[in-house]
Scaffold this active site. Sequence first.
Site, short mmCIF file in Angstrom:
data_model
loop_
_atom_site.label_atom_id
_atom_site.label_comp_id
_atom_site.label_asym_id
_atom_site.label_seq_id
_atom_site.Cartn_x
_atom_site.Cartn_y
_atom_site.Cartn_z
N LYS A 107 0.83 -1.23 0.00
CA LYS A 107 0.00 0.00 0.00
C LYS A 107 0.85 1.26 0.00
CE LYS A 107 0.25 -1.61 4.35
NZ LYS A 107 -0.13 -2.80 5.03
N VAL A 134 -5.06 -3.17 -0.03
CA VAL A 134 -6.10 -2.54 0.81
C VAL A 134 -7.01 -3.63 1.38
CG1 VAL A 134 -8.01 -0.90 0.89
CG2 VAL A 134 -6.07 -0.46 -0.63
N ILE A 138 -10.08 -8.80 1.36
CA ILE A 138 -11.37 -8.30 0.84
C ILE A 138 -11.16 -7.75 -0.58
CG2 ILE A 138 -13.24 -6.63 1.20
CD1 ILE A 138 -12.57 -6.59 4.16
N LYS A 207 -4.09 3.27 2.70
CA LYS A 207 -5.12 2.46 2.03
C LYS A 207 -6.25 3.37 1.53
CE LYS A 207 -3.96 -1.40 5.01
NZ LYS A 207 -4.23 -2.02 6.32
N GLY A 304 -2.95 -11.12 7.47
CA GLY A 304 -2.60 -12.52 7.69
C GLY A 304 -2.08 -13.11 6.40
N1 LIG Z 1 1.23 -9.45 6.57
C1 LIG Z 1 0.03 -9.05 6.26
O1 LIG Z 1 -0.96 -9.44 6.90
C2 LIG Z 1 -0.18 -8.11 5.11
C3 LIG Z 1 -1.50 -7.71 4.76
C4 LIG Z 1 -1.71 -6.88 3.67
C5 LIG Z 1 -0.61 -6.42 2.97
N2 LIG Z 1 0.66 -6.79 3.36
C6 LIG Z 1 1.77 -6.26 2.60
O2 LIG Z 1 2.49 -7.34 2.03
C7 LIG Z 1 3.86 -7.01 1.92
C8 LIG Z 1 4.69 -8.08 2.64
O3 LIG Z 1 4.29 -8.13 4.00
P1 LIG Z 1 4.76 -9.32 4.98
O4 LIG Z 1 3.90 -9.21 6.18
O5 LIG Z 1 4.84 -10.60 4.24
O6 LIG Z 1 6.22 -8.80 5.35
P2 LIG Z 1 7.38 -9.63 6.04
O7 LIG Z 1 6.87 -10.84 6.73
O8 LIG Z 1 8.21 -8.66 6.79
O9 LIG Z 1 8.25 -10.14 4.79
C9 LIG Z 1 8.99 -9.27 3.98
C10 LIG Z 1 9.83 -10.12 3.05
O10 LIG Z 1 10.54 -9.26 2.19
C11 LIG Z 1 11.92 -9.58 2.23
N3 LIG Z 1 12.67 -8.35 2.03
C12 LIG Z 1 12.55 -7.18 2.70
N4 LIG Z 1 13.42 -6.28 2.22
C13 LIG Z 1 14.09 -6.89 1.24
C14 LIG Z 1 15.14 -6.50 0.36
N5 LIG Z 1 15.66 -5.27 0.42
N6 LIG Z 1 15.59 -7.39 -0.52
C15 LIG Z 1 15.07 -8.64 -0.59
N7 LIG Z 1 14.10 -9.07 0.22
C16 LIG Z 1 13.61 -8.20 1.10
C17 LIG Z 1 12.17 -10.19 3.59
O11 LIG Z 1 13.32 -11.01 3.53
P3 LIG Z 1 13.81 -11.89 4.80
O12 LIG Z 1 12.69 -12.86 5.07
O13 LIG Z 1 15.03 -12.58 4.33
O14 LIG Z 1 14.03 -10.91 5.90
C18 LIG Z 1 10.88 -10.98 3.79
O15 LIG Z 1 10.97 -12.23 3.19
C19 LIG Z 1 3.99 -5.59 2.52
O16 LIG Z 1 3.91 -4.64 1.51
C20 LIG Z 1 2.77 -5.50 3.42
O17 LIG Z 1 2.34 -4.17 3.62
C21 LIG Z 1 0.87 -7.62 4.39
#
Ligand SMILES: NC(=O)c1ccc[n+]([C@@H]2O[C@H](COP(=O)([O-])OP(=O)(O)OC[C@H]3O[C@@H](n4cnc5c(N)ncnc54)[C@H](OP(=O)(O)O)[C@@H]3O)[C@@H](O)[C@H]2O)c1
Length: 440
Positions: A107, A134, A138, A207, A304
Amino acid sequence: MADALKIGIAGLGTVGASLVRIIQQRSNELAVTCGRPIKIVAVTARDSTRDRGIDLTGIEWYGGPVDLAQKADIDVFVELMGGAEGAANASVRAALARGLHVVTANKALLAYHGVELATIAEEKGALLNFEAAVAGGIPVIKALRESLTGNTISRVYGIMNGTCNYILTRMEKEGLSFADCLKEAQRLGYAEADPAFDIEGNDTAHKLAILTTLAFGNRIAADDIYLEGITNISIDDIRAAADLGYRIKLLGVAQRTETGIEQRVHPTMVPQDSVIAQVDGVTNAVAIESDILGELLMVGPGAGGNATASSVLGDIADIAKSQPGAQRVPALGHPAAALEPYRKAQMQSHEGGYFIRLTVQDRTGVFASVATRMAENHISLESIVQRSKQHLSPSEHQTIILVTHATTEDSIRKAVSAIKTEGYLVGEPQVIRIERPKAG
Ligand SMILES: NC(=O)c1ccc[n+]([C@@H]2O[C@H](COP(=O)([O-])OP(=O)(O)OC[C@H]3O[C@@H](n4cnc5c(N)ncnc54)[C@H](OP(=O)(O)O)[C@@H]3O)[C@@H](O)[C@H]2O)c1
């Protein structure tokens, strides 16, 4: 069967790892549904040695996201790292520059660079899909971008941050303080170690900025959002709201007005019997009001791994099903060049009902003075009550609670400023806006 759709995934955290697992477990069904297999051929993350509980056998590991975006033999670049700048921004640009389709859940990236990225995608004939950005699982982006085409939308609002909704729900149900509920949310993994971004409303604002553009066809204006978080909400507010037939939710609201578009994120009182008031815990909800359809309310998991990956997968499947060279749905619902400049409505001209809680010295004349200040500013009151000491947190002071009929923000601010000069206030007045759903 057509050739496989080859995807590369940058980011294997909560969402990325879930996505890999789901695609691998459902490869046969996906191939049938999409008319072609979906194949993960390249991945990257920061740490190549970490066990992520997923099978990466036969998938090429790249040294960095930009490298992957520039060099991998893929059709779709899936960005699941996060952040408006840095690796996410650079790699998405690199992928689009190559004409690759992009799917992202980011986002912040969309809120700050969405128009530019959509422009590049259009120039290159590529799709830029971001359903997960967002309200997680949903499908609100698709609803606004495609399903509601032809409707004139008047308001979009919703509960878009699970952390805040969890805290407010727990405060109400358990009678706990904000600080205690925040600690609990952190312990359960619903809130980050640094929760500021969620509880100050910034996450909801990002969002909202995206939804505003899809709803009203303006350029994204993520920095032009009136912002108030929930840190100021006390158990006294929640109890007083309940007594008056309301619940407090952190809402993001985008609304078309005569003077422009209002974008605001703030704690909001919603009628207890409205559907959105029943949305508890980490669940999200988005309401869209439009002229042809009326009100649409979507409720579901806003975050999640699996819920978010479900939206990412839907975006990938759309690409798998799309015909090469076919007319593309513009990323932001309207062609990027047709987006209008954002015309901001002044917050002062916001119209609505207000809840005001004043802690005052226990002396004669205060009640009458408050009522007078309201009247002087042409504010008509739905109710004004002086609470007994036992009712709210015990103190030496009295509490006056007002609920107004529709008025303007300007009038409320003037009335509150006038009250502040009277010398009987103890602490800051609490002012919470009231939002009424169009229906139900
Ligand atoms: N989690 C949710 O519920 C959720 C919901 C809606 C949207 N999102 C969005 O989805 C995206 C991912 O979220 P997430 O919760 O999955 O995050 P996360 O668990 O922190 O995972 C981020 C991933 O990106 C990798 N990463 C970060 N910086 C990097 C870089 N410079 N080079 C290469 N790899 C890199 C990390 O590597 P390492 O594992 O090696 O550290 C990790 O695997 C975000 O934009 C978030 O806003 C998440």
